[in-house]
Design an enzyme around this catalytic site. Structure first.
Site, short mmCIF file in Angstrom:
data_model
loop_
_atom_site.label_atom_id
_atom_site.label_comp_id
_atom_site.label_asym_id
_atom_site.label_seq_id
_atom_site.Cartn_x
_atom_site.Cartn_y
_atom_site.Cartn_z
N HIS A 139 2.09 45.10 -13.03
CA HIS A 139 3.21 45.97 -13.41
C HIS A 139 4.58 45.27 -13.38
O HIS A 139 5.25 45.12 -14.40
CB HIS A 139 3.30 47.17 -12.46
O1 RIB Z 1 3.03 52.29 -10.05
C1 RIB Z 1 3.17 50.90 -9.94
C2 RIB Z 1 4.39 50.56 -9.16
O2 RIB Z 1 4.28 51.09 -7.84
C3 RIB Z 1 4.58 49.03 -8.96
O3 RIB Z 1 5.96 48.75 -8.86
C4 RIB Z 1 3.93 48.79 -7.64
O4 RIB Z 1 4.46 47.63 -6.98
C5 RIB Z 1 4.30 50.04 -6.89
O5 RIB Z 1 5.63 49.86 -6.38
#
Ligand code: RIB
Ligand code: CA
Length: 313
Positions: free
Chosen positions: A243
């Protein structure tokens, strides 16, 4: 080459945060002014320790780390050890840091930095719940016009939620802060699950990192291996969505991504859909288009960019 783009990374490490920070530190296009930590994946003391460990791993004890909010603006903290492990960086045994955090609170640092630099020259890169950014905008509304851009990982629309059926984790944890951010009038670019779920790691990529065999690439391979187990079990298939590095990759090579300029509003009242990012993708309202909402990525280009940069640290 032009001057490097000044950024503050606001983060809740987290394995994917770690890869994003390493990518930023490896890029000559970016000048990481500082890291600000927030409670999210794990409590603040751990996200802060993890931020120091990541800078230590990268050999960058010059990067100042500031601890921020230890809980969301309104709700109790929700964490994600089930995804990231108890330490928040399970999968790699990183050395303890040999340097400490700054005395200044992260929120004050964000306000002071934006006021201290020419307007439009500092970009904020939130990778976790938006608590620090929301608090800074509440404390100092004048900074809204000084922020060059907010490029954040959070939200979901067609991809729906990952922590509830309706909401993505970062926005779910602090929807009030997210509402402040999305209503502040800043230039906002969003990396939602719609695009990050297409940024899936692969066995081949992890093996390539191990074949490069540096402390950084071996650590990233271990972190990613650990992070992957949860998503593979949940979504099936192979590979974990990386992500947070999407935020940094966008700053380095924006043409890896495509999306649409739309209105995004945050659900803050409903128990059922708290934290949902309601994106007017088809323009059925006359609400202001306040965000570039990304939906597509050149997946291979993204992982090549990561490998090119991570191997230099
Ligand atoms: O949903 C994914 C996000 O939530 C990413 O930033 C992960 O590191 C968590 O913070
Ligand atoms: Ca994160």
């Amino acid at each position: 080459m032009g001057t490097a783009r000044k950024i503050i990374i606001d983060t809740d490490p987290g394995q994917d945060d770690a890869v994003a920070i390493l990518l930023a530190l490896a890029s000559n296009d970016l000048d990481v002014l500082g890291l600000t930590t927030v409670a999210g994946n794990v409590p603040l003391d751990l996200t802060t320790l993890n931020a120091l460990k990541i800078c230590e791993l990268a050999g960058r004890k010059d990067v100042p780390v500031f601890a921020g909010c230890d809980r969301p603006l309104r709700h109790d903290l929700v964490t994600a050890e089930h995804v990231h492990g108890k330490t928040g960086l399970d999968g790699a045994d990183l050395s303890d840091p040999s340097f400490s955090i700054q005395d200044q609170n992260a929120v004050d640092y964000i306000v002071e930095t934006l006021r201290g630099h020419d307007a439009g020259t500092v970009t904020l890169c939130p990778l976790g719940p938006l608590t620090n950014i929301g608090a800074a905008l509440q404390q100092a509304p004048d900074i809204a016009d000084r922020i060059a851009e907010i490029v954040l990982m959070g939200g979901a629309y067609f991809e729906v939620g990952n922590i509830t059926p309706a909401a993505e984790f970062n926005i779910f944890v602090d929807p009030e802060a997210a509402e402040i951010v999305f209503k502040a009038g800043c230039k906002i670019t969003v990396m939602p699950l719609d695009v990050t779920h297409k940024a899936l790691t692969s066995r081949a990529w992890i093996d390539e990192l191990r074949s490069i065999n540096t402390p950084v690439t071996n650590a990233v391979a271990g972190l990613t291996d650990f992070f992957e187990r949860f998503d593979v079990a949940k979504y099936g298939g192979t590979g974990a969505p990386l992500h947070d590095p999407c935020v940094i990759a966008y700053l380095i090579q924006p043409d890896l991504f495509s999306g649409r300029n739309v209105n995004v509003e945050i659900e803050t009242e409903s128990k059922l859909t708290r934290g949902m990012t309601v994106a007017d993708w088809w323009g059925v309202t006359d609400r202001p288009k306040n965000a570039m909402f990304m939906g597509d990525i050149d997946r291979n280009g993204y992982f090549s960019l990561l490998t090119q940069h991570l191997r230099t640290l």
